[in-house]
Design a protein around this motif. Sequence first.
Motif, PDB file in Angstrom:
ATOM      1  N   UNK A 175       0.806  -1.222   0.000  1.00  0.00           N
ATOM      2  CA  UNK A 175       0.000   0.000   0.000  1.00  0.00           C
ATOM      3  C   UNK A 175       0.840   1.273   0.000  1.00  0.00           C
ATOM      4  N   UNK A 176       2.048   1.210   0.534  1.00  0.00           N
ATOM      5  CA  UNK A 176       2.869   2.425   0.634  1.00  0.00           C
ATOM      6  C   UNK A 176       3.883   2.570  -0.475  1.00  0.00           C
ATOM      7  N   UNK A 177       4.026   1.592  -1.315  1.00  0.00           N
ATOM      8  CA  UNK A 177       5.016   1.691  -2.379  1.00  0.00           C
ATOM      9  C   UNK A 177       5.707   0.368  -2.610  1.00  0.00           C
ATOM     10  N   UNK A 178       6.853   0.455  -3.252  1.00  0.00           N
ATOM     11  CA  UNK A 178       7.515  -0.764  -3.670  1.00  0.00           C
ATOM     12  C   UNK A 178       8.123  -1.525  -2.494  1.00  0.00           C
ATOM     13  N   UNK A 179       7.862  -2.820  -2.472  1.00  0.00           N
ATOM     14  CA  UNK A 179       8.452  -3.693  -1.465  1.00  0.00           C
ATOM     15  C   UNK A 179       9.406  -4.629  -2.188  1.00  0.00           C
ATOM     16  N   UNK A 180      10.592  -4.738  -1.663  1.00  0.00           N
ATOM     17  CA  UNK A 180      11.665  -5.428  -2.380  1.00  0.00           C
ATOM     18  C   UNK A 180      12.183  -6.570  -1.526  1.00  0.00           C
ATOM     19  N   UNK A 181      12.249  -7.754  -2.101  1.00  0.00           N
ATOM     20  CA  UNK A 181      12.755  -8.913  -1.366  1.00  0.00           C
ATOM     21  C   UNK A 181      13.875  -9.559  -2.143  1.00  0.00           C
ATOM     22  N   UNK A 182      14.941  -9.871  -1.453  1.00  0.00           N
ATOM     23  CA  UNK A 182      15.975 -10.700  -2.055  1.00  0.00           C
ATOM     24  C   UNK A 182      16.093 -11.945  -1.195  1.00  0.00           C
ATOM     25  N   UNK A 183      15.968 -13.105  -1.797  1.00  0.00           N
ATOM     26  CA  UNK A 183      16.056 -14.351  -1.041  1.00  0.00           C
ATOM     27  C   UNK A 183      17.122 -15.222  -1.687  1.00  0.00           C
ATOM     28  N   UNK A 184      18.018 -15.726  -0.864  1.00  0.00           N
ATOM     29  CA  UNK A 184      19.043 -16.615  -1.380  1.00  0.00           C
ATOM     30  C   UNK A 184      19.059 -17.895  -0.554  1.00  0.00           C
ATOM     31  N   UNK A 186      20.059 -24.678  -1.013  1.00  0.00           N
ATOM     32  CA  UNK A 186      19.623 -26.067  -1.058  1.00  0.00           C
ATOM     33  C   UNK A 186      19.459 -26.693   0.315  1.00  0.00           C
ATOM     34  N   UNK A 187      19.351 -25.877   1.340  1.00  0.00           N
ATOM     35  CA  UNK A 187      19.181 -26.379   2.696  1.00  0.00           C
ATOM     36  C   UNK A 187      17.807 -25.954   3.229  1.00  0.00           C
ATOM     37  N   UNK A 188      17.529 -26.405   4.440  1.00  0.00           N
ATOM     38  CA  UNK A 188      16.282 -25.986   5.056  1.00  0.00           C
ATOM     39  C   UNK A 188      16.329 -24.516   5.451  1.00  0.00           C
ATOM     40  N   UNK A 189      17.496 -24.082   5.927  1.00  0.00           N
ATOM     41  CA  UNK A 189      17.655 -22.673   6.287  1.00  0.00           C
ATOM     42  C   UNK A 189      18.031 -21.875   5.046  1.00  0.00           C
ATOM     43  N   UNK A 190      17.554 -20.662   4.989  1.00  0.00           N
ATOM     44  CA  UNK A 190      17.955 -19.802   3.881  1.00  0.00           C
ATOM     45  C   UNK A 190      19.308 -19.181   4.196  1.00  0.00           C
ATOM     46  N   UNK A 191      19.953 -18.686   3.149  1.00  0.00           N
ATOM     47  CA  UNK A 191      21.245 -18.040   3.393  1.00  0.00           C
ATOM     48  C   UNK A 191      21.090 -16.546   3.633  1.00  0.00           C
ATOM     49  N   UNK A 192      20.159 -15.937   2.909  1.00  0.00           N
ATOM     50  CA  UNK A 192      20.007 -14.502   3.092  1.00  0.00           C
ATOM     51  C   UNK A 192      18.582 -14.107   2.758  1.00  0.00           C
ATOM     52  N   UNK A 193      18.017 -13.265   3.600  1.00  0.00           N
ATOM     53  CA  UNK A 193      16.742 -12.630   3.280  1.00  0.00           C
ATOM     54  C   UNK A 193      16.956 -11.140   3.459  1.00  0.00           C
ATOM     55  N   UNK A 194      16.781 -10.405   2.383  1.00  0.00           N
ATOM     56  CA  UNK A 194      16.960  -8.960   2.488  1.00  0.00           C
ATOM     57  C   UNK A 194      15.623  -8.306   2.178  1.00  0.00           C
ATOM     58  N   UNK A 195      15.179  -7.439   3.071  1.00  0.00           N
ATOM     59  CA  UNK A 195      13.899  -6.773   2.890  1.00  0.00           C
ATOM     60  C   UNK A 195      14.146  -5.285   2.771  1.00  0.00           C
ATOM     61  N   UNK A 196      13.666  -4.693   1.703  1.00  0.00           N
ATOM     62  CA  UNK A 196      13.725  -3.230   1.629  1.00  0.00           C
ATOM     63  C   UNK A 196      12.294  -2.741   1.556  1.00  0.00           C
ATOM     64  N   UNK A 197      11.929  -1.930   2.516  1.00  0.00           N
ATOM     65  CA  UNK A 197      10.518  -1.588   2.637  1.00  0.00           C
ATOM     66  C   UNK A 197      10.252  -0.204   2.071  1.00  0.00           C
ATOM     67  N   UNK A 198       8.979   0.067   1.748  1.00  0.00           N
ATOM     68  CA  UNK A 198       8.641   1.344   1.110  1.00  0.00           C
ATOM     69  C   UNK A 198       9.081   2.556   1.924  1.00  0.00           C
ATOM     70  N   UNK A 199       8.802   2.561   3.215  1.00  0.00           N
ATOM     71  CA  UNK A 199       9.106   3.763   3.995  1.00  0.00           C
ATOM     72  C   UNK A 199      10.594   4.052   4.011  1.00  0.00           C
ATOM     73  N   UNK A 200      11.376   2.989   4.065  1.00  0.00           N
ATOM     74  CA  UNK A 200      12.827   3.188   4.106  1.00  0.00           C
ATOM     75  C   UNK A 200      13.298   3.935   2.872  1.00  0.00           C
TER      76      UNK A 200
END
Lengths: 361, 175
Positions: A301-310, A313-327
Amino acid sequence: MKKTVQIPLGSQHISLLEPIRFKFECENETIVGVDADVGFVHRGVEQACTTKFDFKQVGFVVARVCGLCAITHSLSYTLAAEKLLDFTPNDRIRYLRMLMVELDRIHSHMLCLAHTAENAGFEALFMQIMGDRELVMDIQEAISGNRIQFDFIAIGGVTRDLTPEMVTLLHKNLDELSGKIADLIELFESNWSLSLKYRGIGALSLEEAQIYNALGPLARAAGLATDVRVETDDFPYEALGYEMMLETGGDIHARNRVRLREIMNSIAMCRNIVGNLPAGEIMEKAKGKPKGEVIVRLEAPRGELFYLVRGGGQNMLERVRIKTPTFSGIPAMMEVFKGSRYADAPAILASFDPCMSCTAK
Amino acid sequence: MKFFNAFRKKSPWILHYNAGSCNGCDIEILAALGPRYDLERFGVINTGNPKQSDIFLVTGPVTYRSRERLVELYCQIPEPKVVIAVGSCTAAGGVFRGMYNVEDGIDRYIPVDVYVPGCASSPQLIIDAVVESLQILERKSKAIETPFKLFGAVETVAGKLSRLGMAKKVTDAED
Ligand code: SF4
């Protein structure tokens, strides 16, 4: 003697739901400089996503980044994870997800309108909009079982199906709501005392919007045509009647108008979605472990939401990067404050609809 | 004192503080103040001033930077006062439990009288909690409850209070 006075606002303040501290530098009544401090609600979600939770659970964790755009957060993550798993959901799932996102946009925009009205001193208008907002909340509660934080989206599909009763309720409430929104548009156009607080206050010009990378309703109110919904093809928005709402004023009035017209557009889209809902399963099996890296952008609702997920091949992810609209929108917000009167600061602030929980994570 | 208590019972004022929540519970508090649920018909007003408040509504797990404000606000509210913890993350950290910048429930820092469950807790539950807290407010004597753990002065083991211990503490205060 010093010419300027420092006025702090926050971190606990009645006009703000969330802890943020502003330091305004004022010359007489005019703000000449702003300093913002947003880190009060930092919780460490990004790290927890890669160290504490399984990739199947992360969708429910990132929903708790923010209560208002929760559904967009979990949808962005789920899309990213599904892309890593090489899984494409069927059309029914995509339509149901879109439906919830648009309902969420309606209630978020209405909350912002109400909040702006309250901060500008219109208590009765706040009450009126909050009352109308309950119509959407009812639909959301009927569909997902909760008013806020509906854990509706999971990897592989959605958790609940639409029943005929829900569709009836949806149509009934949306009909009522669109009448009320039309009244509100009329009110915002013609009421003189509202125009004193809204028109020409907190204006952002088109150049400034471009320079400072404004997004969401803030950018569209300044005439900058940016909306992730038309820039990506994850969802068939244009087939379902999406229209971009552009204004040129850039002030609070323009932002309100953008929000109101987007609500109307979302209502129309919700009706289209429910009318054209394809048949199919609501939950499918998505096998495997996420491997690779993917970027997902969605329009919150506030603008672009950006996700990077890496994932590796494991159960745990290596990286989750969130860039939110307000930022991303903070530089533009700071620019708007300069030159405004201090008395207008709460209303201007509310009209951006800032979300500190998102920003600090 | 009786004289003041009568007013307090009739119109408790609330102070709302977000100690690090996701906003979900905060907007439900706003909805509870809105026309559908209308908490204000009990004489409740959302104030911004701790010195005028009787009920302290807290949402969210305590984050590293909000804890000082939390204790400060708590101390500034005059006795007797009631603390309501809204949402599951206020009670025990919820989904944020154990994240590196979060110290789980707010009862690590201040005594809590009413816990409201749910993520997000619904306006109905919040109203129930406020009504419940009115009775607690009535029963509370002038006994002053101090914050347990001020800025990490107490060790974690000693500072960690079990929920059972908390519940007992409230009943003790009542009789
Ligand atoms: S209990 Fe849930 S909805 Fe409420 S603040 Fe915590 S995470 Fe958000």
